[in-house]
Design a protein around this motif. Structure first.
Motif, short mmCIF file in Angstrom:
data_model
loop_
_atom_site.label_atom_id
_atom_site.label_comp_id
_atom_site.label_asym_id
_atom_site.label_seq_id
_atom_site.Cartn_x
_atom_site.Cartn_y
_atom_site.Cartn_z
N ASP A 53 52.19 16.53 0.17
CA ASP A 53 53.71 16.17 -0.50
C ASP A 53 53.61 16.83 -1.63
OD1 ASP A 53 55.76 14.39 -0.69
OD2 ASP A 53 54.30 12.58 -0.90
N TYR A 98 53.86 16.26 -8.77
CA TYR A 98 52.68 16.04 -8.10
C TYR A 98 52.56 16.88 -6.86
CZ TYR A 98 51.53 12.74 -11.75
OH TYR A 98 51.34 12.25 -13.14
N ILE A 139 50.23 16.80 -3.58
CA ILE A 139 49.01 15.93 -2.75
C ILE A 139 48.46 16.79 -1.73
CG2 ILE A 139 48.41 13.89 -1.90
CD1 ILE A 139 49.59 13.70 -4.83
N GLY A 190 40.16 16.77 -1.39
CA GLY A 190 39.92 16.40 -2.58
C GLY A 190 38.78 16.60 -3.26
N ALA A 249 46.62 17.01 -6.74
CA ALA A 249 45.70 15.88 -6.58
C ALA A 249 45.29 15.74 -5.18
CB ALA A 249 46.41 14.48 -6.96
N GLY A 250 44.25 15.19 -4.95
CA GLY A 250 43.59 15.09 -3.56
C GLY A 250 43.88 13.58 -3.19
N GLN A 251 43.27 13.28 -1.94
CA GLN A 251 43.80 11.94 -1.04
C GLN A 251 42.98 10.90 -1.56
OE1 GLN A 251 43.08 14.18 2.67
NE2 GLN A 251 44.91 13.31 3.40
N CYS A 266 41.58 7.39 -3.62
CA CYS A 266 42.22 6.44 -4.22
C CYS A 266 41.62 6.09 -5.76
CB CYS A 266 42.04 5.12 -3.44
SG CYS A 266 43.05 5.10 -1.89
N ASP A 313 40.83 12.20 -8.99
CA ASP A 313 41.05 12.96 -7.64
C ASP A 313 41.92 14.04 -8.03
OD1 ASP A 313 40.35 14.14 -5.39
OD2 ASP A 313 41.57 12.96 -4.39
N VAL A 314 41.77 15.05 -9.17
CA VAL A 314 42.61 15.97 -9.74
C VAL A 314 41.82 17.46 -9.30
CG1 VAL A 314 44.04 16.74 -11.47
CG2 VAL A 314 44.13 14.38 -10.96
#
Length: 370
Positions: free
Chosen positions: A266, A275, A277, A281, A316-318, A320, A324-325
């Protein structure tokens, strides 16, 4: 195309990976995946070995214990530094007969009984426990001297090794079975050749005939400039004076051969900021969040989804968590569906990451052969 830091617009985040890496990354059947370039590792390790001359070279397995990497390194190193029973068992099974230096704080009684070429003792009590085993051992005392270490990325002070009082307490305890061979001192990480040579000069004034100078060679994740092994080797040759010197790098040997390949799922804007995604991550690649840097990358433009062109993007990753960057506000072009090859992922990457957070699938592992 390589991402370029907005705050440092001149240098790319990394030199373009070898064509063989990009070609292999484009063909990977499933993502995320680690891709290790074994020919690059072999070439780099050979050049380090040549630069060091008579200085012994051990690899610090904690940096990356991948079996294929260890097999390549075994051609060039004199031994391996292990810091746990698990690492000891792993290397012993993979490379029977390899010389092992056993280090690390908090060794158990079982670890003190493990066979070794050298054992790095961390405290007087650890030495007394070693003596109580009744086994033979060749020991280096790990020193924690009060030396200035300016510009280090990480200093190994506090619980590591011994001060002068601890070292003095150990000296009268040695026997014919447990023999003092010399000194071990890994003082800091992220130092250039001149800095490490100044520390080496101070440590060698202790008069020990065998000294392990540890690792700590600087690795730049932004400039692509590598540690000056030629200058370091020449400097150690001038200091050696017949003594047995050893170094045990980790990151500076394997960082460059590793690549973490993933896919953009995304691209979006939040309050005007872009961003990207990606699959996976920092539970796969913890390095950037741990060291606080932007991980170097190359975008393979294979996607057709929404995207941005020539502007700052945060990757950034998945997970929460806002931590997670991989890289923040890096000027690049990227679209959903593109593949991203994060470079310099060959050390302190997968093996120090919190793999089970959110229970995402683990990455695949691929090796470009020699």
């Amino acid at each position: 195309m390589s991402g370029v830091l907005k705050r440092e617009p001149a240098p790319a985040l990394e030199r373009e990976p070898a064509d063989r890496v990009l070609e292999a990354a484009a063909r990977l059947p499933a993502l995320p995946a680690y891709l290790y370039d074994l020919p690059a590792l072999d070439e780099h390790a050979a050049s380090v070995r040549a630069a060091l001359g008579e200085v012994e070279l051990y690899y610090a397995v904690k940096a990356n214990p991948d079996a294929e990497l260890l097999r390549v390194l075994a051609r060039h190193v004199d031994g391996f530094e292990v810091s746990s029973a698990g690492e000891h068992a792993h290397v012993s099974a993979l490379l029977p007969g390899a010389r092992l230096a056993l280090g690390g704080p908090g060794k158990t009684d079982a670890e003190l009984r493990l066979p070794h070429h050298r054992l790095h003792v961390e405290s007087p009590y650890e030495l007394r426990r070693l003596l109580a085993t009744g086994l033979e051992a060749d020991v280096l005392l790990r020193a924690n001297p009060d030396l200035p270490v300016e510009g280090a990325a990480l200093t190994m002070d506090g619980p590591f090794g011994m001060d002068e009082a601890g070292l003095a307490e150990c000296l009268p305890l040695f026997t014919r079975r447990v023999r003092l061979r010399g000194l071990h001192a890994h003082l800091a990480s992220g130092l250039d050749a001149a800095q490490l040579l100044r520390l080496a000069g101070a440590l060698l004034r202790t008069g020990h005939r065998e000294v392990n100078l540890g690792g700590g060679m600087a690795v730049s994740y932004t400039s692509g400039e590598r540690f000056d092994w030629a200058a370091y080797g020449a400097g150690l040759a001038a200091l050696r004076a017949g003594r047995r010197l050893r170094v045990e790098p980790g990151r500076s040997l394997t960082a460059y051969c590793g690549h973490y390949v993933t896919e953009v799922v995304d691209v979006k804007r939040v309050r005007g900021r872009a961003y990207a995604i990606v699959l996976g991550g920092t539970h796969h690649l913890r390095t950037p969040v741990t060291k606080g840097h932007d991980q170097p990358f190359t975008v393979l433009p294979t996607g057709g989804g929404p995207g941005v062109a020539g502007e700052p993007v945060t990757f950034a990753g998945q997970l929460c968590t806002p931590k997670d960057v991989f890289a923040r506000n890096v000027v690049t072009s990227v679209r959903a569906g593109d593949r991203v090859v994060f470079g310099m992922a060959g050390a302190y990457a997968w093996n120090i990451s919190h793999h089970d957070f959110l229970m995402h699938p683990r990455p695949a592992f691929h090796h470009l052969g020699l």
